[in-house]
Design an enzyme around this catalytic site. Structure first.
Site, PDB file in Angstrom:
ATOM      1  N   TYR B  18       0.862  -1.184   0.000  1.00 37.22           N
ATOM      2  CA  TYR B  18       0.000   0.000   0.000  1.00 37.22           C
ATOM      3  C   TYR B  18       0.892   1.225   0.000  1.00 37.22           C
ATOM      4  CZ  TYR B  18      -3.719   3.151   1.649  1.00 37.22           C
ATOM      5  OH  TYR B  18      -4.639   4.167   1.788  1.00 37.22           O
ATOM      6  N   TYR B 172     -11.545  -5.173   7.244  1.00 41.26           N
ATOM      7  CA  TYR B 172     -10.267  -4.692   7.784  1.00 41.26           C
ATOM      8  C   TYR B 172     -10.462  -3.590   8.820  1.00 41.26           C
ATOM      9  CZ  TYR B 172      -5.799  -2.450   8.222  1.00 41.26           C
ATOM     10  OH  TYR B 172      -4.657  -1.917   8.762  1.00 41.26           O
ATOM     11  N   HIS B 173     -11.195  -2.565   8.414  1.00 39.57           N
ATOM     12  CA  HIS B 173     -11.316  -1.371   9.260  1.00 39.57           C
ATOM     13  C   HIS B 173     -12.237  -1.607  10.434  1.00 39.57           C
ATOM     14  CE1 HIS B 173     -10.437  -0.452   5.072  1.00 39.57           C
ATOM     15  NE2 HIS B 173      -9.604   0.440   5.555  1.00 39.57           N
ATOM     16  N   LYS B 537     -11.194  16.231  15.617  1.00 34.37           N
ATOM     17  CA  LYS B 537     -10.167  15.886  14.642  1.00 34.37           C
ATOM     18  C   LYS B 537     -10.091  16.933  13.538  1.00 34.37           C
ATOM     19  CE  LYS B 537      -9.652  11.722  13.151  1.00 34.37           C
ATOM     20  NZ  LYS B 537      -8.267  11.488  13.570  1.00 34.37           N
ATOM     21  N   ASP B 541      -8.464  13.577   7.972  1.00 31.57           N
ATOM     22  CA  ASP B 541      -8.319  12.214   8.487  1.00 31.57           C
ATOM     23  C   ASP B 541      -9.586  11.811   9.240  1.00 31.57           C
ATOM     24  OD1 ASP B 541      -7.476   9.865   9.778  1.00 31.57           O
ATOM     25  OD2 ASP B 541      -6.667  11.048  11.441  1.00 31.57           O
ATOM     26  N   HIS B 543     -10.120   8.708  10.707  1.00 36.78           N
ATOM     27  CA  HIS B 543      -9.973   7.587  11.653  1.00 36.78           C
ATOM     28  C   HIS B 543     -10.313   8.085  13.045  1.00 36.78           C
ATOM     29  CE1 HIS B 543      -7.580   6.081   8.262  1.00 36.78           C
ATOM     30  NE2 HIS B 543      -7.870   4.884   8.716  1.00 36.78           N
TER      31      HIS B 543
END
Lengths: 326, 662
Positions: B18, B172-173, B537, B541, B543
């Site tokens: 990646y 995945y996340h 945040k 981003d 996340h």
């Protein structure tokens, strides 16, 4: 400094709003004295004037913040400035609170015409109404419209009704049948009812019809019959109708009705504050409800905050007298 | 032993890394050198403005351009990115979601300019919005139009780009967001069902094409350190997928029901402390997804050992590629049929996972499926709960992590210098140069063509036509990503996903927690009102897991927490802090754009005379941490600071010191 802060707020100085809200939240004695001075000065001007006050209440998950966001957008498009108080519950155990409404009201982000203050309800400390009332008074001086959003649980609808000119109840489609609405006591207070998530179609319409039927049954004072509006905050359906309903209610109140309503709200808040601080015993020793009603009717004292302090001192004096007398 | 004497071996999975950063030019050079080293596919990392549909010169893009990936704003960028890489021979995975249709359009247009027809293209667009709402945060549009865009891409590619995987359902996340294996399986399946049902409902997808559509759905899994359970998870998903295809969608050909998945090995579990240990973790995790032939991944990308420290350098990525090559070419792994068939232990574990996952899946389907379970925050709340439980277990030492909460005594690592030389630094000029290229591109294109293409896109979407053909036309006409996304934003609106931070409170508070709670109360008394903190945040981003955990923890120790969520501009943070009257600000930034964003917030506060102490969390190299502290940031936390209770205690210290009432 108190007077100065009040003057700045009345001159609509946005930078004075946050310090004023911090001040009235501060429980230290010197701050409380100053806060009362600011609030008394403001209330002289805004008890019967200042911003229009609208409350939004309803069960958790009914979509209040989404509706708030849509309403903020709407009112901003008419160039009205807005002060918003968003109340979230506090944890009973830790006293902490997660205040997430600001995130949901994105339309106000970085717009100086919108001021949002999130408040924790601090249930275990009591006195949400008093704190919210102080915040509304400050915002009412500095903005065109004040919006108060709270989770409706039991008594708090009543407390919000005392704070605002128009109370909007946000109902969730399928939230219950008529009997449940009646039991929850929500048929008496709201001036406008929104059934949110109208995109749910039939279910929303059925809920709206239940509510309309409920209001038809009476139980309310005055001629105003609360309109039930279907709204989808998601796609904007029904927002025009909601605006018309809000405007309609304001007009139905008339200037005199608005005064009466605000006075009633002020009186209720003074009474509740005194009862909370001194209990019914304290009030009785001092002279009881009748004396309170007479004092509240006294035109010379428009500020509820100042009046609460004055009466509080009298009650304390009365209590001291009873304790020292044989 | 030469090739003639070697036993027959299975073809290895596709090796990917990646990667992408700074510019199309720099990333193209990196890709070509990776391919020369034996990498067999590409995995493109896009920067956050590209992922969220903003041009490089948009205010929200500030500090983010070229940081976590390559900026691709228009056809010229895409052409440069794949210069001298023939697309008919490449297998390209693109981690792109909200703007997936646009990036695929750019890819198709680039292929056309290379003389390669769309039906020759092989690869994957991630294009999974459910997990964006739940964890990764690069969503743009509300769920309904997002599902429409996904199903458009599926319907389009099944005919026009038949070797393309238009959707990569990501569990995945979910694991990164805290999912247990059962939740990972259940929510991934619920997600796939949402996509398939949406495609099935379309008029332009005849029923007889549905098996082909089913076969095009691929998955993207996480591989954690509990690698035995991970093997069983892969097998459970293989079986569940096969059953789902047969029973729900009537796919009769078993070949079309094969569970195909790619893997990124768990980056979140990599530690900042003793980072060399991560190599061992990566090897074991890679083994977990390759060991069982029946459930072997189709493509694998391994993180680099130093990802918890910052961006990996080419050498770090090479080391990870070598792990794959040793596993595939040196060991005898690929010489055997499935090694676990007949294992009662594995069978029992797989059954257990399947049963529990099916129950959770049924719960989600009963509430209306994955989209409904996003909107009512059910899945998010379950994930936040699992994540909170995991972090508590790490904090208490119940879940051992070597070098972090146990065996922390260490020699200095010769791999990590003092000067942050062990990570890659993105050139500060990258953003400025990208904006210059964007302006040059805008100047040379034909404005009338661009306008017509955007109008065509708008009209097609309003008429319910497929998003792909007008997007490919827009790509050729010179439309930029920001223009494409703005057109869709106007039609579809923007969305804020529920946060799940209303998650249940900690039921047990240990002594350390109670002490901090008492200090929070005492601090509030000194301040005159309860301690109020702003958590948010800045930047693009998304996340949000870390910020959400901080918000929940702060609430649990008695603070009043204004949780402001993701994608905030520095200006919004300043206004929020001021209006809310908070005593302290906590910001989380994982994209590497911390310097620009935090300094902007500090400057903004300065301008309005606001003095509120600030603490920062993120993947922040020590050199940057020093700069931030010098600029006035009170504390800088990095992944090695796992003890949230201690962090909360320090937040109280910071507030007391700043208020001068300590």
């Amino acid at each position: 400094m108190g007077r100065d802060l009040a003057a700045r707020l009345l001159a609509r100085d946005r930078a004075a709003v946050a310090p004023a809200l911090n001040l009235v939240d501060d429980h230290r004695p010197e701050a409380r004295r100053e806060a009362t001075a600011v609030l008394a000065a403001l209330e002289e001007k805004v008890l019967f004037g200042g911003a229009r006050r609208i409350g939004l209440t309803g069960a958790p998950g009914a979509g209040k913040s989404t509706l708030l966001d849509a309403l903020v957008r709407r009112l901003r498009s008419h160039d009205q400035t807005l002060g918003v108080v968003a109340v979230d519950p506090s944890s009973q155990r830790t006293g902490g609170a997660l205040l997430g409404d600001r995130m949901r009201v994105r339309s106000g982000a970085a717009d100086p015409g919108v001021f949002i203050r999130s408040m924790a309800a601090r249930e275990r400390l009591g006195g949400l109404a008093e704190a919210a009332r102080a915040s509304v008074t400050i915002l009412a001086a500095a903005f065109d419209v004040v919006l108060v959003e709270t989770v409706g649980v039991g008594q708090s609808e009543g407390e919000v009704a005392d704070l605002v000119d128009t109370l909007v109840y946000v109902a969730q489609p399928g939230a219950g049948d008529l009997v449940q609405f009646m039991k929850a006591g929500i048929l008496e207070l709201p001036d406008v009812v929104v059934v949110n998530k109208a995109d749910l179609g039939l279910l929303a319409e059925r809920t709206a019809n239940e509510l309309k039927a409920g209001f038809g049954l009476g139980e309310r004072n005055g001629a105003w019959e609360p309109p039930v509006v279907l709204v989808s905050a998601r796609d904007g359906t029904g927002l025009d109708e909601l605006e018309t309903a809000l405007q309609g209610h304001l007009e139905s109140l008339t200037a005199e009705g608005l005064q009466t309503r605000r006075r009633r709200g002020r009186d209720a808040s003074v009474r509740k504050s005194l009862e909370r601080r001194y209990g019914s015993h304290g009030l009785t020793v001092w002279g009881g409800q009748a004396k309170l009603a007479a004092r509240l009717a006294d035109e010379r004292d428009p500020s509820g905050f100042a009046l609460t302090e004055t009466l509080g001192r009298e009650i304390e004096a009365a209590l001291r007298t009873t304790e020292t007398s044989p | 032993m030469n090739d003639a004497t070697r036993p027959e071996r299975d073809r290895p999975w596709v090796f990917r890394t990646y990667s992408g950063h700074s510019s199309a030019e720099a990333s193209n050079a990196l890709y070509r050198s990776n391919l020369a080293k034996g990498q067999t596919g590409l995995s493109v990392a896009f920067d956050l403005p590209t992922q969220t549909g903003y041009d490089s010169d948009h205010p929200l893009a500030r500090g983010e351009v070229g940081k976590v990936g390559v900026p691709v704003g228009h056809i010229d960028d895409m052409e440069v990115l794949f210069r001298e890489i023939p697309l008919d021979q490449m297998n390209t995975s693109m981690t792109i979601n909200a703007t997936a249709a646009w990036l695929l359009a750019l890819y198709v247009a680039t292929a056309e300019r290379q003389g390669v027809a769309a039906d020759q293209l092989r690869g994957t667009t991630q294009n999974d919005l459910i997990k964006e709402y739940l964890s990764r945060g690069t969503y743009v549009f509300p769920p309904e139009p997002s599902m429409r865009l996904i199903s458009d891409m599926v319907a389009h590619s099944v005919n026009a780009i038949p070797k393309w995987n238009p959707v990569n359902i990501c569990s995945y996340h979910l694991q990164e967001a805290g999912a247990t294996p059962v939740q990972e399986i259940a929510y991934a399946m619920a997600n796939a069902i949402a996509v398939l049902d949406a495609v099935k409902a379309r008029d332009d997808v005849p029923d007889d094409v549905l098996p082909e559509v089913f076969a095009r759905i691929s998955f993207f899994l996480n591989a954690g350190i509990r690698f035995v359970e991970e093997i069983c998870k892969g097998r459970a998903m293989t079986e569940l997928w096969d059953e789902l295809g047969r029973d729900r969608y009537g796919v009769t050909d078993p070949k079309l029901r094969r569970f195909r998945y790619g893997v990124q090995v768990n980056s979140l579990g990599l530690t900042e402390a003793q980072p060399e240990n991560n190599v061992i973790r990566i090897v074991l995790e890679a083994l977990g997804v390759t060991f069982s032939k029946k459930a072997r991944c189709r493509a694998l990308q391994l993180p680099a050992w130093n990802e918890a420290l910052g961006l990996p350098r080419p050498w770090d990525q090479q080391w990870s590629l070598r792990i794959q090559q040793i596993l595939a070419y040196e060991t005898d792994l690929l010489e055997y049929p499935d090694l676990l068939d007949g294992s009662h232990v594995v069978e029992a574990k797989v059954e257990e996972l399947k049963k529990a996952a099916q129950e959770e899946l049924d719960r989600v389907l009963a509430m209306g499926g994955a989209v409904a379970a996003v909107e009512n925050a059910y899945m998010k709340q379950r994930l936040v709960e699992s994540h909170t439980a995991r972090l508590r277990a790490i904090e208490s030492g119940e879940l051992p992590i070597v070098g972090v909460n146990s065996y922390t005594e260490t020699e200095p690592s010769p791999l990590v210098g003092d000067d942050d030389a062990s990570i890659l630094k993105v050139d500060d000029a990258a953003e400025r140069e990208q904006i210059e290229r964007l302006n040059a591109f805008r100047a040379k294109r034909n404005d009338a063509d661009v306008k017509a293409a955007l109008q065509g896109l708008h009209d097609a979407l309003s008429n319910g036509e497929n998003v792909m053909p007008p997007s490919v036309r827009a790509a050729h006409a010179g439309v930029t990503g920001g223009e494409w996304a703005d057109t869709l934003r106007k039609l579809f609106g923007e969305y804020r996903a529920p946060t799940g931070v209303v998650a249940r409170e900690a039921q047990v508070a240990d002594e350390a927690n109670q002490q901090v709670r008492a200090r929070v109360v005492a601090c509030g008394e000194k301040l005159g009102r309860p301690l109020k903190i702003l958590v948010g945040k800045p930047g693009l981003d998304g996340h949000s897991n870390g910020a959400e955990q901080i918000a929940v923890k702060a609430r649990d120790v008695g603070m009043e927490v204004v949780y402001d969520g993701i994608r905030l501009t520095p200006g919004e943070i300043v206004q929020s802090a001021q209006d809310e009257g908070v005593h302290v600000i906590g910001l989380s930034i994982l994209s590497g754009s911390h310097l620009v964003l935090v300094l902007d917030v500090l400057e903004g506060m300065n301008k309005v005379g606001l003095e509120i102490p600030m603490v920062i969390g993120g993947i922040i190299p020590e050199e940057d941490a020093k700069t931030l502290r010098e600029a006035g940031v009170k504390r800088v936390y990095t992944p090695k600071d796992f003890d949230l209770t201690r962090i909360m205690g320090e937040v109280v210290d910071v507030v007391l010191a700043s208020a001068g009432v300590g």
